[in-house]
Design an enzyme around this catalytic site. Structure first.
Site, short mmCIF file in Angstrom:
data_model
loop_
_atom_site.label_atom_id
_atom_site.label_comp_id
_atom_site.label_asym_id
_atom_site.label_seq_id
_atom_site.Cartn_x
_atom_site.Cartn_y
_atom_site.Cartn_z
N ASN A 6 72.10 -31.27 -23.79
CA ASN A 6 72.39 -31.51 -22.22
C ASN A 6 72.36 -30.13 -21.56
OD1 ASN A 6 72.43 -34.00 -22.95
ND2 ASN A 6 74.56 -34.30 -22.37
N HIS A 52 45.26 -33.30 19.79
CA HIS A 52 44.95 -34.56 19.75
C HIS A 52 43.56 -34.82 19.31
CE1 HIS A 52 48.65 -35.32 22.28
NE2 HIS A 52 48.15 -34.25 22.77
N SER A 57 25.57 -37.30 -4.03
CA SER A 57 25.71 -38.75 -4.12
C SER A 57 24.67 -39.27 -5.25
CB SER A 57 25.51 -39.18 -2.86
OG SER A 57 24.99 -40.75 -3.09
N LYS A 79 22.66 -36.14 0.42
CA LYS A 79 24.21 -35.92 0.53
C LYS A 79 24.62 -34.55 -0.23
CE LYS A 79 26.88 -38.18 2.15
NZ LYS A 79 27.79 -39.25 1.78
N ASN A 92 28.70 -33.43 -0.48
CA ASN A 92 29.96 -34.07 0.03
C ASN A 92 31.06 -32.92 -0.40
OD1 ASN A 92 28.98 -36.65 0.69
ND2 ASN A 92 29.07 -37.32 -1.55
N GLU A 100 38.40 -33.04 -0.37
CA GLU A 100 38.84 -34.22 -0.47
C GLU A 100 40.03 -34.63 -1.63
OE1 GLU A 100 35.47 -37.08 0.94
OE2 GLU A 100 34.61 -35.82 -0.42
N TYR A 141 75.45 -36.41 -17.54
CA TYR A 141 74.10 -36.73 -17.90
C TYR A 141 73.73 -38.22 -18.28
CZ TYR A 141 69.93 -36.56 -21.00
OH TYR A 141 68.77 -36.88 -21.65
N1 ARG Z 1 65.39 -34.90 -24.18
C1 ARG Z 1 66.43 -35.18 -23.55
C2 ARG Z 1 66.23 -34.78 -22.04
O1 ARG Z 1 65.32 -34.07 -21.78
C3 ARG Z 1 67.48 -33.81 -23.89
C4 ARG Z 1 68.75 -34.37 -23.68
C5 ARG Z 1 69.27 -35.45 -24.50
N2 ARG Z 1 70.76 -35.58 -24.47
C6 ARG Z 1 71.12 -36.92 -25.13
N3 ARG Z 1 72.40 -37.00 -24.85
N4 ARG Z 1 70.56 -37.85 -25.50
O2 ARG Z 1 66.89 -35.10 -21.13
#
Ligand code: ARG
Length: 467
Positions: free
Chosen positions: A113, A159, A286, A292, A294, A299, A326
């Site tokens: 995390n 406008h 085209s 054409k 384009n 776009e 998380y």
């Molecule tokens: N691959 C996970 C992500 O990008 C990494 C963190 C995973 N953490 C866990 N507790 N499973 O979020």
């Protein structure tokens, strides 16, 4: 079922995840692009572990040598990614452990995390500086085209109706302002990314005596004086996705600017306007209509801006309502961010190429801007100078427009007698306000399209951006 031992977290499980679950939950197919950052984070983290005596020098050396090998393999495209290992972090750790068994200690005092939060901050720092330099290139192209065509005037529109004359340069410089604000947005995201979350652990840090500032310094999370910058709250650190939202917003904003410029150029390029010819290299034909040509690059640029806005929307929707901290939902955050980065990068390059090759058509522009009605407001200003209240002046010129329409002549060809009958102030030198050069020279104030003002703006931009 797969082998439970394969998963680094497999200890408490009696069986591994279903193959379907593995395929569903893997992220290595897209987060492998974080590998260079993950390797850098591994290097810094293990150096810190050594500094607090949780790794011996020999263990550290073997891990760093192993990381060098993986980095080399990565550059050669020789790393084999295994979806059973879920993500880039576990893939690298497992590959490393095979060549450096001491890597079994690498995950000490950290979690994926805080690891992924750190990796992406490094990514954002690079991504923002890359996009800022591409934006600077776009601005450079706009300045060159503005400079080369600064003598050409066109009607400016409100406008989508002809309003007042402007120079092509003034119109293009409006986009320079927008793109410069985008650079500011990316710079801000880059600065906000410059705080190190490593050490936040899974949610509540660690009981081990880590040195967060050491790691931050190693990874370049430092302020202008070189002081380390670390995030302050472990729960926020692992669940905060503001950078993703801000980055996506900066990309979306830039996309919208690109889209508006594209739309202007598409209109200018139509036969009905004919102000500009686009480079063949950025147009296509085209399959059916041989005549054409384009404006496809423009776009596509306009179309892709929708994707950039959509990515921001997807991220907001994903984060909204997630409880701290998380949640696995967050793994999906990288998909949109990488897509916005890749798409915006190529969009900016295509935009620069298209602008550089754009050739303005002086005759068509001159014809369009010769419409004297564009200077009706200048006549009102003429009356104001002669003491008429603006509201009355506006009304008087409106009357002159009606008279001209009735007579079937342009505004400046209404005979003196009829003009004076509309308002006695429309007399003397009144016709001179319809000379385009005079009208432009009269607009040299700050922010206006007067020729000298444009020259100094062009110079100021070049100086500001060291171009
Ligand atoms: N691959 C996970 C992500 O990008 C990494 C963190 C995973 N953490 C866990 N507790 N499973 O979020």
């Amino acid at each position: 079922m797969t082998d439970k031992a394969q998963a680094t977290w497999g200890g408490r499980f009696s069986q591994g995840p279903a193959k379907l679950m593995q395929t569903f939950s893997e992220s290595v197919s897209f987060d492998k692009r974080l590998a260079p950052y993950d390797i850098a984070v591994n290097r810094a983290h293990t150096a810190m572990l050594h500094s607090i005596d949780l790794l011996t020098k020999a263990e550290l050396d073997s891990i760093h040598t192993g990381l060098d090998t993986i980095e080399k393999r990565l550059k050669e495209g020789a790393v084999e990614w295994d979806e059973a290992l879920e993500d880039v972090h576990m893939n690298i750790e497992q590959a490393l452990t095979k060549i450096a068994p001491a890597a079994a200690k690498m995950h000490t005092a950290r979690s994926r995390n805080d690891q992924v939060a750190t990796d992406v901050r490094l990514f954002f720092k690079d991504a923002c500086s890359h996009l800022s330099s591409l934006l600077t290139k776009v601005i450079d192209s706009l300045l060159s085209v503005a400079d080369a065509n600064k003598g050409i005037h066109i009607p400016g529109y409100t406008h989508l109706q002809r309003a007042q004359p402007v120079s092509v340069a003034h119109h293009l410089l409006a986009y320079v302002e927008m793109f410069y604000r985008d650079i500011g947005r990316f710079e801000k995201v880059g600065q906000d990314a410059n705080w190190c979350p490593l050490g936040s652990g899974a949610i509540a840090g660690t009981t081990l005596p880590i040195d967060r500032e050491f790691t931050a310094r190693e990874l370049g999370f430092v302020d202008a004086e070189g002081h380390p910058q670390v995030t302050r709250n472990s729960m926020d650190s692992v669940s905060d996705r503001d950078l993703f939202l801000d980055f996506a917003h900066a990309c979306a904003s830039c996309g919208v600017h690109i889209s508006r410029l594209s739309e202007d150029m598409i209109i200018w390029n139509s036969s009905e306007f004919g102000y500009v010819e686009l480079p063949d290299a950025f147009c296509t034909g085209s399959s059916l209509m041989p005549q054409k040509k384009n404006p496809d690059s423009l776009e596509l640029l306009r179309g892709k801006s929708g994707r950039l806005v959509g990515n921001g929307q997807a991220l907001y929707t994903m984060v909204k309502g997630l409880p701290l901290t998380y949640n696995r939902d967050l793994q999906e955050d990288k998909v949109q961010v990488f897509d916005s980065f890749d798409q915006l990068s190529i969009c900016l390059e295509v935009l620069a190429g298209t602008i550089e090759g754009a050739a303005f058509k002086p005759d068509n522009c001159a014809k369009a801007v010769s419409d004297v009605a564009l200077l009706a407001t200048d006549l009102a200003d003429f009356l104001v100078i002669n003491g008429v209240a603006f509201r009355d002046a506006h009304h008087a010129v409106g009357g002159l427009v009606a008279a001209a329409e009735k007579l079937g002549v342009p505004l400046n060809e209404v005979p003196d007698e009829e003009a004076a009958a509309v308002h006695p102030g429309i007399s003397g030198e009144w016709r001179s306000v319809f000379e385009l050069n005079r009208a432009m020279i009269a607009r040299e104030g700050i922010g206006m399209p007067g020729p000298n003002r444009i020259k100094s703006e062009l110079a100021a931009w070049r100086k500001r951006l060291s171009l």
